[in-house]
Design a protein around this motif. Structure first.
Motif, mmCIF file in Angstrom:
data_model
loop_
_atom_site.group_PDB
_atom_site.id
_atom_site.type_symbol
_atom_site.label_atom_id
_atom_site.label_comp_id
_atom_site.label_asym_id
_atom_site.label_seq_id
_atom_site.Cartn_x
_atom_site.Cartn_y
_atom_site.Cartn_z
ATOM 1 N N MET A 195 -3.387 -4.216 -7.544
ATOM 2 C CA MET A 195 -3.533 -4.971 -6.298
ATOM 3 C C MET A 195 -3.991 -6.395 -6.577
ATOM 4 O O MET A 195 -3.546 -7.343 -5.916
ATOM 5 N N ARG A 245 -4.956 1.151 -9.644
ATOM 6 C CA ARG A 245 -4.555 0.591 -8.348
ATOM 7 C C ARG A 245 -5.321 -0.700 -8.057
ATOM 8 O O ARG A 245 -4.744 -1.671 -7.562
ATOM 9 N N ASP A 284 0.832 -1.207 0.000
ATOM 10 C CA ASP A 284 0.000 0.000 0.000
ATOM 11 C C ASP A 284 0.867 1.257 0.000
ATOM 12 O O ASP A 284 0.606 2.211 -0.743
ATOM 13 N N ARG A 285 1.894 1.246 0.830
ATOM 14 C CA ARG A 285 2.800 2.395 0.869
ATOM 15 C C ARG A 285 3.480 2.602 -0.476
ATOM 16 O O ARG A 285 3.563 3.729 -0.987
ATOM 17 N N THR A 327 1.201 3.910 -3.148
ATOM 18 C CA THR A 327 0.894 5.317 -2.860
ATOM 19 C C THR A 327 2.036 6.218 -3.310
ATOM 20 O O THR A 327 1.813 7.292 -3.890
#
Length: 548
Positions: A250, A246, A215-216, A219
Motif C-alpha cells: 500500500m 499489504r 483494497d479489493r 484482498t
C-alpha cells in the motif's frame, strides 16, 4: 572521508535529493535501496539508522549510503540481551546492501566496516546482499578479525529452491523481438493465443488497480495466497506475513510505484500479481502473486506475466525482475540469473562487542526489565537491570529497579541507601521519594518518614498515597493533632485515580479511629486496644512499587 549517522525522519527527508542522485548513478542499485521505498518502510520501524559517507570538506555531498536496523534478543541460557545489526530492508526487501557513487566503493566499504567494528553487536547479518560478487568479498575482508567470525548463511527451502538466485529478464525494445529471443516456440504460440483471448468476447480481461479498487484487488491476491500457503506456513505466520506485505504494498501504491493486475473470467477473479515499479532503473519487480489453484487454462500466471512484460516493453522498461528464488516457471519467460548473498558475522564469545549493549538498545532492554518485574520475574529482572546499568552507568531507572528488588527482599538498609542516593540526582524524584518513605516506615524511622512524605505532599498535594502515609508516620510519633489535620485534608481531595482510591478509603478509616481516640481522651475513657497502633495495611499498601 567522514561518516555521518542519519537516524531521524527529518534527517532522512533532508538527504532525499542527494540519495536519489547516488541511486541513479550506482549501476548496481536496486529499488529496495531507493529513498522512496526506504522512506515508507523505515517509517514503520524503530531503531533504524543510515551510515552516510562524504568527503570531509564542509557541505560535501554524500557519496554512499548504508541503511541498517538494530534488533535486540534475549539469550535464554544466560538471561542477557544481545544485539543484531541487520540490513535496513530486512525482512521485506529482496535486495539489500548499500548504494555508492562510481569510484567510491572501496572507500565506502572501508568506512562502513570501520564504523561497524566499533559498534556493540553479537550478530551482523548481510542478508539479501546485492551488488557485484567482489563487493561481498571486500566487505568480508574489511569486517573479519580476531573477535569476529563469519559464515555463509543462505536460507534453505522445502522445495530445493535456491533463494540466492534472482531470475531477471532483459527486455528488448520490441514485443515481437522478446517473443522470438526469449521464449520457446511452444510457449510463444501459447502466450499469443492466450493474450488474444483478452481481445475477444470470451469474458477474459485484465484490470489494473486504481485508488478505488486497490483494497479489493489486494484482498483478491492475498485470499489466493492464503489458500496456497496457510497449510505450510501456519495460520499465525501467514496472517503476519499478509499484514506486513499489504502494508508495504500500500505504501508503494500511494507513492506511485505499484501495479496490481487482476485476471478475470467474467466476474470471477482467477489470479493477481503485485509488481513494484522502479522508474529510474526502468525495472518491473514481481513481488507476490496469488491465483485460483483449481483453474488450469488459460494459465493465470502465464497470462498475467505475459501481459505485464508486454506492457513493460511498450512503456520502455528494460528489465522484468522475478526477484528471489529459481522456481522453474520463471525461466519460461527467458530469465537470466543474478546472485545475492547471505553472510552472518558473529562474535567469537557470543556476546556483544565491547561486552555491553548497543546504546540504541538500552531503552528497549530497560523496558523489558520493567515488564519482567511487573510479571513477578524478579530474578530475570535483576539480571537485565544489572546489564542496563553496566551498559549505561548511572541509568536511574535501572538503579531504581535494583533498589526496589532490595526492598522486596527485605534488605531495607541497603534499599534505604540506594533510594537516598538516587533522590539526590534525579529529575523526577516522586516515585523514588515514595519508595524512600516506604522504606523509612518499614525501618520504623517514623520521624524521617513523616518528613519525606510531607515534602512529597508539598510538591504534589494530590498524591493521596503520600498524604496518607504522612498521617501514618505522624500517628506513630504521637503527633495526633497534625495527623488528624493531614487525614482530614485527604477527604477534600476528589479523585478517580484507581491508585489513589484505596488510600482515600484507608485515610477515612484512620481518621475515624483517630477521632474516636481523641474523643475517648477528652472523656477520660479507656482507650480501646489497638487504637494507637498503625492503621492496618491493606489495599494500596500491598501494591508492587510503580517504576518509572
Amino acid at each position: 572521508m567522514r561518516i555521518d549517522v542519519i537516524d531521524t525522519v527529518a534527517g532522512f527527508d533532508a538527504v532525499c535529493g542527494n540519495w536519489d542522485q547516488v541511486y541513479r548513478d550506482d549501476p548496481d542499485a536496486q529499488h529496495f535501496l531507493s529513498w522512496t521505498w526506504l522512506r515508507d518502510f523505515l517509517g514503520h520501524r524503530g531503531r533504524w539508522f543510515v551510515l552516510a559517507l562524504r568527503e570531509r570538506e564542509p557541505g560535501a555531498p554524500y557519496v554512499a549510503f548504508l541503511p541498517l536496523r538494530l534488533l535486540t534478543k534475549l539469550d535464554d541460557q544466560n538471561g542477557l540481551f544481545y544485539d543484531e545489526i541487520v540490513m535496513g530492508g530486512n525482512y521485506s526487501a529482496d535486495y539489500t546492501g548499500f548504494i555508492v557513487m562510481p569510484g567510491y566503493e572501496q572507500k565506502a566499504i572501508a568506512g562502513f566496516a570501520a564504523y561497524l567494528k566499533q559498534q556493540n553487536w553479537t550478530h551482523l547479518r548481510l542478508e539479501h546482499f546485492s551488488g557485484p560478487p567482489e563487493r561481498r568479498e571486500k566487505m568480508i575482508l574489511a569486517l573479519q578479525g580476531p573477535l569476529v567470525m563469519f559464515r555463509d548463511n543462505a536460507p534453505t527451502s522445502h522445495d530445493d529452491i535456491d533463494n540466492t538466485i534472482c531470475p531477471v529478464v532483459s527486455l528488448p525494445a520490441r514485443w515481437d523481438d522478446y517473443l522470438e529471443q526469449k521464449m520457446s516456440s511452444q510457449t510463444r504460440q501459447k502466450l499469443r493465443r492466450f493474450l488474444r483471448k483478452l481481445d475477444g468476447d470470451e469474458g477474459y480481461r485484465i484490470t489494473m488497480a486504481t485508488p478505488e479498487t486497490i483494497d479489493r484487488d489486494l484482498t483478491i491476491l492475498f485470499d489466493f495466497w492464503r489458500t496456497r500457503w496457510t497449510e505450510r506456513k501456519g495460520p499465525e505466520r501467514t496472517e503476519r506475513l499478509i499484514n506486513s506485505t499489504r502494508e508495504m504494498l500500500m505504501d508503494c501504491f500511494k507513492s506511485g510505484t505499484l501495479d496490481v493486475p487482476v485476471f478475470w473470467f467474467g466476474e470471477q477473479p482467477l489470479g493477481a500479481l503485485a509488481n513494484i515499479i522502479d522508474h529510474p532503473k526502468k525495472t518491473i519487480l514481481f513481488y507476490i502473486t496469488g491465483r485460483d489453484e483449481n483453474w488450469k487454462t488459460p494459465s493465470p500466471g502465464l497470462m498475467l506475466h505475459g501481459y505485464c512484460i508486454h506492457r513493460a516493453i511498450e512503456d520502455g522498461f528494460r528489465f522484468y525482475d522475478f526477484l528471489r528464488g529459481n522456481e522453474p516457471y520463471k525461466y519460461v519467460f527467458g530469465a537470466d540469473e543474478r546472485r545475492i548473498s547471505y553472510t552472518l558475522f558473529r562474535t567469537r564469545d557470543g556476546r556483544n562487542l565491547g561486552g555491553v549493549l548497543h546504546p540504541r538498545s538500552v531503552k528497549y532492554v530497560y523496558e523489558q526489565a520493567l515488564e519482567m518485574y511487573r510479571k513477578g520475574e524478579k530474578g530475570k529482572a535483576e539480571i537485565v537491570f544489572t546489564q542496563v546499568l553496566q551498559s549505561s552507568p548511572g541509568h536511574v531507572g535501572a538503579e531504581f529497579g535494583l533498589a526496589n528488588l532490595l526492598f522486596d527482599r527485605g534488605k531495607l538498609t541497603e534499599a534505604l541507601a540506594a533510594y537516598q542516593s538516587l533522590l539526590e540526582r534525579t529529575a523526577e524524584p516522586l516515585p523514588i521519594a515514595l519508595r524512600l518513605g516506604d522504606t523509612q516506615l518499614a525501618l520504623k524511622l517514623y520521624e524521617d518518614a513523616a518528613v519525606t512524605f510531607h515534602r512529597i505532599g508539598e510538591q504534589a498535594p494530590h498524591v493521596v498515597q503520600a498524604r496518607y502515609k504522612e498521617g501514618v508516620a505522624l500517628i506513630a510519633t504521637r503527633r495526633l493533632t497534625q495527623a488528624e489535620t493531614v487525614l482530614a485534608e485527604i477527604q477534600d481531595i476528589h479523585t478517580d485515580d484507581p491508585v489513589a482510591i484505596p488510600y482515600t478509603e484507608l485515610a477515612s478509616v484512620a481518621l475515624e479511629r483517630l477521632r474516636q481516640h481523641n474523643a475517648a481522651l477528652a472523656a477520660d475513657e479507656q482507650i480501646p486496644e489497638g487504637m494507637m497502633g498503625l492503621p492496618g495495611k491493606r489495599g494500596g499498601e500491598k501494591r508492587r512499587p510503580r517504576m518509572h
